[in-house]
Design a protein around this motif. Structure first.
Motif, PDB file in Angstrom:
ATOM      1  N   LYS A  65     -37.144 -27.418  20.009  1.00  0.00           N
ATOM      2  CA  LYS A  65     -35.778 -26.958  19.748  1.00  0.00           C
ATOM      3  C   LYS A  65     -34.921 -28.061  19.115  1.00  0.00           C
ATOM      4  O   LYS A  65     -33.818 -27.808  18.664  1.00  0.00           O
ATOM      5  CB  LYS A  65     -35.115 -26.483  21.037  1.00  0.00           C
ATOM      6  N   LEU A  66     -35.441 -29.266  19.103  1.00  0.00           N
ATOM      7  CA  LEU A  66     -34.660 -30.405  18.649  1.00  0.00           C
ATOM      8  C   LEU A  66     -34.939 -30.845  17.215  1.00  0.00           C
ATOM      9  O   LEU A  66     -34.580 -31.959  16.858  1.00  0.00           O
ATOM     10  CB  LEU A  66     -34.885 -31.598  19.585  1.00  0.00           C
ATOM     11  N   ASP A  67     -35.558 -29.994  16.414  1.00  0.00           N
ATOM     12  CA  ASP A  67     -35.744 -30.424  15.032  1.00  0.00           C
ATOM     13  C   ASP A  67     -34.373 -30.532  14.366  1.00  0.00           C
ATOM     14  O   ASP A  67     -33.360 -30.057  14.867  1.00  0.00           O
ATOM     15  CB  ASP A  67     -36.715 -29.508  14.272  1.00  0.00           C
ATOM     16  N   ASP A  68     -34.310 -31.187  13.229  1.00  0.00           N
ATOM     17  CA  ASP A  68     -33.039 -31.497  12.575  1.00  0.00           C
ATOM     18  C   ASP A  68     -32.152 -30.281  12.333  1.00  0.00           C
ATOM     19  O   ASP A  68     -30.951 -30.338  12.541  1.00  0.00           O
ATOM     20  CB  ASP A  68     -33.295 -32.217  11.246  1.00  0.00           C
ATOM     21  N   ASP A  69     -32.747 -29.174  11.909  1.00  0.00           N
ATOM     22  CA  ASP A  69     -31.948 -27.986  11.630  1.00  0.00           C
ATOM     23  C   ASP A  69     -31.319 -27.429  12.901  1.00  0.00           C
ATOM     24  O   ASP A  69     -30.157 -27.035  12.903  1.00  0.00           O
ATOM     25  CB  ASP A  69     -32.808 -26.896  10.967  1.00  0.00           C
ATOM     26  N   ASN A  70     -32.071 -27.383  13.977  1.00  0.00           N
ATOM     27  CA  ASN A  70     -31.551 -26.846  15.236  1.00  0.00           C
ATOM     28  C   ASN A  70     -30.470 -27.732  15.842  1.00  0.00           C
ATOM     29  O   ASN A  70     -29.486 -27.229  16.375  1.00  0.00           O
ATOM     30  CB  ASN A  70     -32.671 -26.643  16.258  1.00  0.00           C
ATOM     31  N   ILE A  71     -30.648 -29.039  15.783  1.00  0.00           N
ATOM     32  CA  ILE A  71     -29.650 -29.940  16.354  1.00  0.00           C
ATOM     33  C   ILE A  71     -28.300 -29.746  15.678  1.00  0.00           C
ATOM     34  O   ILE A  71     -27.263 -29.718  16.325  1.00  0.00           O
ATOM     35  CB  ILE A  71     -30.103 -31.413  16.246  1.00  0.00           C
ATOM     36  N   ASN A  72     -28.324 -29.595  14.376  1.00  0.00           N
ATOM     37  CA  ASN A  72     -27.071 -29.446  13.634  1.00  0.00           C
ATOM     38  C   ASN A  72     -26.409 -28.091  13.839  1.00  0.00           C
ATOM     39  O   ASN A  72     -25.207 -27.960  13.647  1.00  0.00           O
ATOM     40  CB  ASN A  72     -27.311 -29.686  12.141  1.00  0.00           C
ATOM     41  N   SER A  73     -27.174 -27.095  14.242  1.00  0.00           N
ATOM     42  CA  SER A  73     -26.608 -25.750  14.341  1.00  0.00           C
ATOM     43  C   SER A  73     -26.297 -25.288  15.770  1.00  0.00           C
ATOM     44  O   SER A  73     -25.656 -24.264  15.945  1.00  0.00           O
ATOM     45  CB  SER A  73     -27.541 -24.739  13.672  1.00  0.00           C
ATOM     46  N   ILE A  74     -26.722 -26.025  16.790  1.00  0.00           N
ATOM     47  CA  ILE A  74     -26.440 -25.572  18.152  1.00  0.00           C
ATOM     48  C   ILE A  74     -25.059 -26.051  18.603  1.00  0.00           C
ATOM     49  O   ILE A  74     -24.549 -27.070  18.127  1.00  0.00           O
ATOM     50  CB  ILE A  74     -27.519 -26.025  19.168  1.00  0.00           C
ATOM     51  N   GLU A 126     -22.195 -27.406  21.373  1.00  0.00           N
ATOM     52  CA  GLU A 126     -22.176 -28.491  22.359  1.00  0.00           C
ATOM     53  C   GLU A 126     -22.630 -27.979  23.727  1.00  0.00           C
ATOM     54  O   GLU A 126     -23.346 -28.660  24.450  1.00  0.00           O
ATOM     55  CB  GLU A 126     -20.768 -29.088  22.453  1.00  0.00           C
ATOM     56  N   LYS A 127     -22.253 -26.748  24.052  1.00  0.00           N
ATOM     57  CA  LYS A 127     -22.643 -26.146  25.329  1.00  0.00           C
ATOM     58  C   LYS A 127     -24.168 -25.948  25.380  1.00  0.00           C
ATOM     59  O   LYS A 127     -24.804 -26.239  26.396  1.00  0.00           O
ATOM     60  CB  LYS A 127     -21.929 -24.808  25.509  1.00  0.00           C
ATOM     61  N   GLU A 128     -24.762 -25.465  24.288  1.00  0.00           N
ATOM     62  CA  GLU A 128     -26.219 -25.275  24.218  1.00  0.00           C
ATOM     63  C   GLU A 128     -26.932 -26.626  24.287  1.00  0.00           C
ATOM     64  O   GLU A 128     -27.965 -26.760  24.953  1.00  0.00           O
ATOM     65  CB  GLU A 128     -26.607 -24.546  22.927  1.00  0.00           C
ATOM     66  N   ALA A 129     -26.377 -27.619  23.610  1.00  0.00           N
ATOM     67  CA  ALA A 129     -26.963 -28.961  23.628  1.00  0.00           C
ATOM     68  C   ALA A 129     -26.929 -29.544  25.040  1.00  0.00           C
ATOM     69  O   ALA A 129     -27.905 -30.145  25.502  1.00  0.00           O
ATOM     70  CB  ALA A 129     -26.228 -29.875  22.658  1.00  0.00           C
ATOM     71  N   SER A 130     -25.827 -29.337  25.742  1.00  0.00           N
ATOM     72  CA  SER A 130     -25.693 -29.822  27.114  1.00  0.00           C
ATOM     73  C   SER A 130     -26.697 -29.141  28.040  1.00  0.00           C
ATOM     74  O   SER A 130     -27.319 -29.798  28.884  1.00  0.00           O
ATOM     75  CB  SER A 130     -24.264 -29.579  27.601  1.00  0.00           C
ATOM     76  N   ALA A 131     -26.869 -27.835  27.876  1.00  0.00           N
ATOM     77  CA  ALA A 131     -27.836 -27.095  28.694  1.00  0.00           C
ATOM     78  C   ALA A 131     -29.260 -27.576  28.415  1.00  0.00           C
ATOM     79  O   ALA A 131     -30.057 -27.759  29.346  1.00  0.00           O
ATOM     80  CB  ALA A 131     -27.720 -25.597  28.427  1.00  0.00           C
ATOM     81  N   LEU A 132     -29.589 -27.796  27.157  1.00  0.00           N
ATOM     82  CA  LEU A 132     -30.916 -28.280  26.784  1.00  0.00           C
ATOM     83  C   LEU A 132     -31.149 -29.680  27.336  1.00  0.00           C
ATOM     84  O   LEU A 132     -32.227 -29.980  27.858  1.00  0.00           O
ATOM     85  CB  LEU A 132     -31.080 -28.260  25.262  1.00  0.00           C
ATOM     86  N   LEU A 133     -30.140 -30.522  27.261  1.00  0.00           N
ATOM     87  CA  LEU A 133     -30.246 -31.874  27.801  1.00  0.00           C
ATOM     88  C   LEU A 133     -30.494 -31.834  29.308  1.00  0.00           C
ATOM     89  O   LEU A 133     -31.329 -32.595  29.827  1.00  0.00           O
ATOM     90  CB  LEU A 133     -28.971 -32.668  27.486  1.00  0.00           C
ATOM     91  N   SER A 134     -29.820 -30.938  30.010  1.00  0.00           N
ATOM     92  CA  SER A 134     -30.047 -30.790  31.458  1.00  0.00           C
ATOM     93  C   SER A 134     -31.480 -30.342  31.758  1.00  0.00           C
ATOM     94  O   SER A 134     -32.093 -30.818  32.717  1.00  0.00           O
ATOM     95  CB  SER A 134     -29.068 -29.775  32.048  1.00  0.00           C
ATOM     96  N   GLN A 135     -32.014 -29.435  30.940  1.00  0.00           N
ATOM     97  CA  GLN A 135     -33.391 -28.977  31.127  1.00  0.00           C
ATOM     98  C   GLN A 135     -34.375 -30.129  30.907  1.00  0.00           C
ATOM     99  O   GLN A 135     -35.361 -30.277  31.645  1.00  0.00           O
ATOM    100  CB  GLN A 135     -33.706 -27.831  30.173  1.00  0.00           C
TER     101      GLN A 135
END
Length: 152
Positions: free
Chosen positions: A79-88, A90-99
């Protein structure tokens, strides 16, 4: 020549065959696992009592570690490829980081339990030898993979 000296050479040569096959990932994983068992058995020089207690603990740990790394952590990393990182968001990024943190913690706790269990079976010296042998095995496997990739 001693069997201890011959066995690693035979295993090294046989290992090339599993890289050349176009089988399923599970088949390759099983062949690598079998190669690893042979390699570690030779390197650790376990007596029969140690081996009988060691392998069930090691195999359980190895399977759970593999499951965590390849099923959970790799799923997050995809889920962390360059395209996904730029399009998610902050809330989704925080949830992914917690996982990811949760999976890392689970992996750490698994390692702590494994270390506790293995200390009941092997001496400190053999545990250090195990760690070195695992590193040696991984380097050898990576070298074979790189050599094969360079030939293709």
């Amino acid at each position: 020549m001693k069997i201890k000296n011959i066995l690693p050479m035979i295993l090294f040569l046989v290992s090339f065959s599993f890289f050349g096959q176009n089988g399923k990932t599970d088949e390759k994983r099983e062949k690598i696992k079998a190669y690893k068992v042979s390699f570690l058995t030779t390197e650790l020089e376990l007596n029969s009592t140690e081996a009988e207690k060691f392998w069930p603990i090691y195999n359980t740990y190895d399977d759970k570690q593999y499951e965590l790394r390849h099923e959970k952590i790799k799923a997050y990393m995809r889920k962390l490829d360059d395209d996904n990182i730029n399009s998610i968001s902050e809330k989704e990024a925080s949830a992914l980081l917690s996982q990811i943190e949760s999976a890392d913690k689970e992996l750490y706790l698994l390692r702590v339990k494994y270390n506790s269990d293995i200390k009941k079976v092997l001496s400190a010296k053999k545990i250090l030898k195990l760690k070195k042998s695992e590193d040696d095995f991984n380097r050898k496997l990576l070298k074979q993979y790189r050599d094969k990739a360079a030939k293709d």
